[in-house]
Design a protein around this motif. Structure first.
Motif, PDB file in Angstrom:
ATOM      1  N   VAL A 151      89.953  62.509  47.533  1.00 14.78           N
ATOM      2  CA  VAL A 151      88.708  62.302  46.785  1.00 14.78           C
ATOM      3  C   VAL A 151      87.541  62.079  47.734  1.00 14.78           C
ATOM      4  CG1 VAL A 151      87.551  60.936  45.012  1.00 14.78           C
ATOM      5  CG2 VAL A 151      90.033  61.297  44.885  1.00 14.78           C
ATOM      6  N   ILE A 152      87.660  61.078  48.583  1.00 17.09           N
ATOM      7  CA  ILE A 152      86.680  60.816  49.638  1.00 17.09           C
ATOM      8  C   ILE A 152      87.433  60.999  50.951  1.00 17.09           C
ATOM      9  CG2 ILE A 152      85.062  59.132  50.616  1.00 17.09           C
ATOM     10  CD1 ILE A 152      85.029  57.753  47.893  1.00 17.09           C
ATOM     11  N   PRO A 153      87.456  62.203  51.506  1.00 17.82           N
ATOM     12  CA  PRO A 153      88.428  62.539  52.567  1.00 17.82           C
ATOM     13  C   PRO A 153      88.111  61.993  53.950  1.00 17.82           C
ATOM     14  CG  PRO A 153      87.021  64.426  52.128  1.00 17.82           C
ATOM     15  CD  PRO A 153      86.632  63.365  51.138  1.00 17.82           C
ATOM     16  N   TYR A 154      87.784  60.705  54.016  1.00 15.10           N
ATOM     17  CA  TYR A 154      87.522  60.081  55.306  1.00 15.10           C
ATOM     18  C   TYR A 154      88.736  60.149  56.234  1.00 15.10           C
ATOM     19  CZ  TYR A 154      83.155  57.879  53.646  1.00 15.10           C
ATOM     20  OH  TYR A 154      81.884  57.640  53.194  1.00 15.10           O
ATOM     21  N   ALA A 155      89.928  59.942  55.656  1.00 15.73           N
ATOM     22  CA  ALA A 155      91.136  59.887  56.488  1.00 15.73           C
ATOM     23  C   ALA A 155      91.407  61.216  57.183  1.00 15.73           C
ATOM     24  CB  ALA A 155      92.345  59.489  55.631  1.00 15.73           C
ATOM     25  N   ILE A 156      91.009  62.322  56.559  1.00 19.94           N
ATOM     26  CA  ILE A 156      91.243  63.633  57.164  1.00 19.94           C
ATOM     27  C   ILE A 156      90.396  63.801  58.424  1.00 19.94           C
ATOM     28  CG2 ILE A 156      91.026  66.134  56.790  1.00 19.94           C
ATOM     29  CD1 ILE A 156      91.838  65.729  53.947  1.00 19.94           C
ATOM     30  N   GLY A 157      89.315  63.049  58.522  1.00 16.63           N
ATOM     31  CA  GLY A 157      88.476  63.143  59.707  1.00 16.63           C
ATOM     32  C   GLY A 157      88.731  62.065  60.740  1.00 16.63           C
ATOM     33  N   SER A 158      89.650  61.140  60.473  1.00 20.47           N
ATOM     34  CA  SER A 158      89.858  60.047  61.433  1.00 20.47           C
ATOM     35  C   SER A 158      91.342  59.799  61.691  1.00 20.47           C
ATOM     36  CB  SER A 158      89.181  58.768  60.933  1.00 20.47           C
ATOM     37  OG  SER A 158      89.646  58.437  59.638  1.00 20.47           O
ATOM     38  N   PHE A 177      98.962  51.512  53.503  1.00 21.73           N
ATOM     39  CA  PHE A 177      98.180  51.269  52.288  1.00 21.73           C
ATOM     40  C   PHE A 177      98.905  51.777  51.047  1.00 21.73           C
ATOM     41  CE2 PHE A 177      94.745  51.757  55.567  1.00 21.73           C
ATOM     42  CZ  PHE A 177      94.402  50.416  55.601  1.00 21.73           C
ATOM     43  N   HIS A 178      98.461  51.290  49.915  1.00 28.74           N
ATOM     44  CA  HIS A 178      98.997  51.708  48.623  1.00 28.74           C
ATOM     45  C   HIS A 178      98.729  53.204  48.427  1.00 28.74           C
ATOM     46  CE1 HIS A 178      99.335  52.076  44.213  1.00 28.74           C
ATOM     47  NE2 HIS A 178     100.104  50.985  44.282  1.00 28.74           N
ATOM     48  N   PRO A 179      99.669  53.920  47.778  1.00 30.47           N
ATOM     49  CA  PRO A 179      99.466  55.365  47.565  1.00 30.47           C
ATOM     50  C   PRO A 179      98.137  55.706  46.888  1.00 30.47           C
ATOM     51  CG  PRO A 179     101.728  54.782  47.043  1.00 30.47           C
ATOM     52  CD  PRO A 179     101.005  53.498  47.319  1.00 30.47           C
ATOM     53  N   ALA A 180      97.650  54.833  46.011  1.00 29.80           N
ATOM     54  CA  ALA A 180      96.372  55.112  45.333  1.00 29.80           C
ATOM     55  C   ALA A 180      95.224  55.136  46.332  1.00 29.80           C
ATOM     56  CB  ALA A 180      96.118  54.057  44.262  1.00 29.80           C
ATOM     57  N   LEU A 181      95.235  54.202  47.283  1.00 24.64           N
ATOM     58  CA  LEU A 181      94.177  54.183  48.293  1.00 24.64           C
ATOM     59  C   LEU A 181      94.321  55.359  49.253  1.00 24.64           C
ATOM     60  CD1 LEU A 181      91.743  52.781  49.512  1.00 24.64           C
ATOM     61  CD2 LEU A 181      93.301  51.337  50.852  1.00 24.64           C
ATOM     62  N   ARG A 182      95.567  55.686  49.617  1.00 30.32           N
ATOM     63  CA  ARG A 182      95.783  56.854  50.484  1.00 30.32           C
ATOM     64  C   ARG A 182      95.267  58.116  49.812  1.00 30.32           C
ATOM     65  NH1 ARG A 182     101.169  54.805  51.388  1.00 30.32           N
ATOM     66  NH2 ARG A 182     102.027  56.593  50.255  1.00 30.32           N
ATOM     67  N   GLY A 183      95.529  58.258  48.512  1.00 29.29           N
ATOM     68  CA  GLY A 183      95.055  59.431  47.789  1.00 29.29           C
ATOM     69  C   GLY A 183      93.539  59.486  47.719  1.00 29.29           C
ATOM     70  N   LEU A 184      92.913  58.332  47.495  1.00 24.26           N
ATOM     71  CA  LEU A 184      91.453  58.270  47.426  1.00 24.26           C
ATOM     72  C   LEU A 184      90.826  58.717  48.740  1.00 24.26           C
ATOM     73  CD1 LEU A 184      88.799  57.324  46.031  1.00 24.26           C
ATOM     74  CD2 LEU A 184      89.235  55.067  47.037  1.00 24.26           C
ATOM     75  N   LEU A 185      91.373  58.224  49.866  1.00 24.82           N
ATOM     76  CA  LEU A 185      90.779  58.493  51.172  1.00 24.82           C
ATOM     77  C   LEU A 185      91.217  59.833  51.767  1.00 24.82           C
ATOM     78  CD1 LEU A 185      91.020  54.936  52.760  1.00 24.82           C
ATOM     79  CD2 LEU A 185      89.008  56.055  51.796  1.00 24.82           C
ATOM     80  N   THR A 186      92.132  60.508  51.088  1.00 23.41           N
ATOM     81  CA  THR A 186      92.581  61.819  51.570  1.00 23.41           C
ATOM     82  C   THR A 186      92.050  62.954  50.714  1.00 23.41           C
ATOM     83  OG1 THR A 186      94.620  60.839  52.448  1.00 23.41           O
ATOM     84  CG2 THR A 186      94.587  63.227  52.161  1.00 23.41           C
ATOM     85  N   ALA A 211      88.839  72.717  58.290  1.00 27.22           N
ATOM     86  CA  ALA A 211      88.676  73.355  56.983  1.00 27.22           C
ATOM     87  C   ALA A 211      88.090  72.380  55.969  1.00 27.22           C
ATOM     88  CB  ALA A 211      90.037  73.874  56.492  1.00 27.22           C
ATOM     89  N   THR A 212      88.550  71.145  56.006  1.00 29.67           N
ATOM     90  CA  THR A 212      88.016  70.131  55.092  1.00 29.67           C
ATOM     91  C   THR A 212      86.552  69.854  55.389  1.00 29.67           C
ATOM     92  OG1 THR A 212      90.189  69.085  54.870  1.00 29.67           O
ATOM     93  CG2 THR A 212      88.268  67.754  54.280  1.00 29.67           C
TER      94      THR A 212
END
Length: 273
Positions: free
Chosen positions: A219-226, A208-217, A248-249
């Motif tokens: 701002v809305i840290p869904y990626a950290i949980g999946s 994914f685009h870095p902006a989307l990776r940043g959003l999901l990591t 921790a997140t």
């Protein structure tokens, strides 16, 4: 009503027993409404199966996606699907809050000697998550066997913790959005798109685009949980930070969400007022 005085251990035991009663009612519902349960299982299989078909078609044309092979992607998808279903099955309260307010049920919860959020969680199990939960676990286990993933007691424990953390992160994010219903009468137009963002985390963040990776990591840290827990289990040398970063997140996001919830609840005025 004034709740009886209990120490921390007694209160924990009391809440655990009460939540067990909520689950008992939920499982009785599964048994009582067999047709609905069966339909939910079939729907979960079809929903997850369609994505597997899509991945299979893609990998018939390309050998790898951003350096991730087919079974690694299936494992990532399986973990994310299981975490999503776990959240939907047991932490569906944010989707129910508006209804509780409109029907006056929140007023009833407020006069009970148990926290309102605890009651909302207990009442909000979702039958439709059962099929996806079972299917996601099967997919994740199958992919792990094809990858010859060496399961140790530590990795099994981490996978279980990561799944719970992912469900908690999803719940916390959606809880923050749902709290807006204390001031705005309709938030579904916002809560559903935020919930759908989790679907991106069924795939490697690298694509994914870095902006989307940043959003999901961040701002809305869904990626950290999946994605990142799955990546750690597959490539621990590259994603070692996920060992501590995931729980921790989850703790941090849940504390923030609870603070927002507490503030919103203090501003709530009864529908009877």
């Amino acid at each position: 009503m004034i709740p009886p005085k209990r120490n921390a251990l007694q209160q924990t035991a009391f809440l655990t027993g009460m939540y067990a009663q909520f689950l008992k009612v939920y499982f009785k519902t599964l048994v009582e409404y067999r047709a609905d349960t069966f339909i939910a299982l079939i729907a979960g299989i079809l929903a997850q199966g369609s994505t597997l078909v899509f991945l299979t078609v893609i990998f018939q044309r390309i050998p790898a996606l951003a350096d991730w092979n087919f079974y690694e992607l299936v494992f990532i998808f399986g973990l994310a699907a299981t975490a999503r279903a776990l959240n939907q099955t047991f932490f569906n309260a944010p989707f129910s809050l508006t209804g509780y307010i409109r029907r006056g049920r929140l007023d009833v919860m407020l006069v009970r000697p148990v926290g309102v959020l605890f009651q909302a969680i207990g009442y909000s199990q979702d039958l439709n998550g059962v099929g996806q939960l079972a299917t996601g676990m099967v997919i994740m286990t199958y992919a792990a066997s094809q990858l010859h993933l060496a399961w140790t007691p530590g990795s099994v424990l981490y996978a279980l913790i990561a799944l719970v953390c992912s469900a908690v992160i999803q719940f916390a994010v959606l809880l923050v959005i749902s709290v807006l219903t204390f001031w705005v009468h309709e938030v579904r137009s916002l809560i559903y798109p935020i919930n759908w963002l989790f679907d991106f985390t069924r795939y490697p963040m690298d694509i994914f685009h870095p902006a989307l990776r940043g959003l999901l990591t961040y701002v809305i840290p869904y990626a950290i949980g999946s994605f990142y827990p799955a990546a750690y289990l597959l490539r621990p040398d590259l994603y070692g930070w996920a060992l501590w970063g995931v729980p921790a997140t989850a703790v941090g996001v849940m504390l923030l969400a609870y603070a927002v919830w507490t503030y919103g609840l203090r501003t709530y005025s009864s529908v009877a007022g």
